[in-house]
Motif scaffolding. Sequence first.
Motif, PDB file in Angstrom:
ATOM      1  N   CYS A  54     -73.039  13.923   1.926  1.00 45.36           N
ATOM      2  CA  CYS A  54     -73.591  12.946   0.981  1.00 45.36           C
ATOM      3  C   CYS A  54     -75.091  12.791   1.132  1.00 45.36           C
ATOM      4  N   CYS A  60     -72.228   4.375   3.863  1.00 38.25           N
ATOM      5  CA  CYS A  60     -71.375   5.061   2.891  1.00 38.25           C
ATOM      6  C   CYS A  60     -70.141   4.263   2.483  1.00 38.25           C
ATOM      7  N   CYS A 109     -68.399  11.359   7.724  1.00 41.79           N
ATOM      8  CA  CYS A 109     -69.749  11.894   7.498  1.00 41.79           C
ATOM      9  C   CYS A 109     -70.146  12.756   8.697  1.00 41.79           C
ATOM     10  N   CYS A 115     -77.079   9.958   5.245  1.00 42.46           N
ATOM     11  CA  CYS A 115     -76.885   8.525   5.459  1.00 42.46           C
ATOM     12  C   CYS A 115     -77.409   8.114   6.840  1.00 42.46           C
ATOM     13  N   CYS A 119     -74.066   4.941  10.099  1.00 42.43           N
ATOM     14  CA  CYS A 119     -73.161   4.822   8.941  1.00 42.43           C
ATOM     15  C   CYS A 119     -71.734   4.558   9.437  1.00 42.43           C
ATOM     16  N   LEU A 121     -69.082   5.359   8.211  1.00 46.91           N
ATOM     17  CA  LEU A 121     -68.177   6.484   7.974  1.00 46.91           C
ATOM     18  C   LEU A 121     -68.521   7.664   8.908  1.00 46.91           C
TER      19      LEU A 121
END
Length: 319
Positions: A54, A60, A109, A115, A119, A121
């Motif tokens: 991403c 995220c 991630c 990110c 993050c 995630l």
Amino acid sequence: MTSSLGDSLRDRRLNWPSTAIFKTISNNIDGEGLAQSVKQSIKLGLEQKNHICCSCTGDCSTNEKCECLKMAQLMEKTLGGEKIVRGQPIHNPPSDEKTIYWEKPRFVCGPRCSCRKDCSLNPIQSIDKNQPEKFEILRTDQKGFCLYAKFDAVAGTPIASFNGEMVGPREIKKDMNVYQYSLQVIANDDPFRKILSKCKSMDHEYKDQLKKAYRSSVYINPLKMGNFARMTNHSCDPNMEVLRVFQGGVSPADLRVVFIATKAIKAGDELTFNYGDDYVGQYLGTCLCDKCKEERGSRKRKIEDTTRVLRSQAKRQCN
Ligand SMILES: [Zn+2]
Ligand SMILES: [Zn+2]
Ligand SMILES: [Zn+2]
């Protein structure tokens, strides 16, 4: 790593077994004997169009457009495993299944994402950092090298990753040490094929190769290159289980093995996982895990008790 044997000569690093000496790597790398479809999948997975990462700038978990979040949610919906959130244990509803995590791979991630480092995630990025502060490896006469936790953790906490060379079944059969240390990561897998069937916009050639690849067998061999997690011993009543986590994409090279606590862990506890029935039956002979030792102890006590009863009965009959 410390060796603490009765024989101090054998404690010297020079005299350690060759299996205790390896190069540390922080990700899996390609090895020998992989099926053609696995090799081809890894190659295609390197193409940018097949990356799943991403370009988020914040967290995220609150960005519905995040490609990683979409993939994590797709896996959660398809396979039923709750997505992993940084700093939080994975919640597992009670179940009768033999394994909690094997059938439910997750997506997080990874290094290709833009990110924030923290993050939510991205829960496994720093999992193996500060290893000396978090883990202790001690070699004893009875059990060889053992991995101990220096922290408390609740069930569902990601503990460590298991890294090594990805190899095919042929390599495993070649060398007894490789067999003993390796861990299977792809085993003709339904969960992966279920996920692929939901990936509508995936390149067709890539998807075909992946479907074949996930029908094959791939092992992680940590013998020459790996990380400290290779020192994890077997237990028939373990405190960790294997979770397979994708990072950056869904090719076999994007797959990581992460140990998750299956029960509360206290500082000083030995960390263990179940190597599988095959391994125990074929190679362990006398299992040295606490559960088996305990069972042998109670069996021995039972035999002794029975002998005592029989003896006293015999004595009474003589009198
Ligand atoms: Zn992220
Ligand atoms: Zn994102
Ligand atoms: Zn991401």
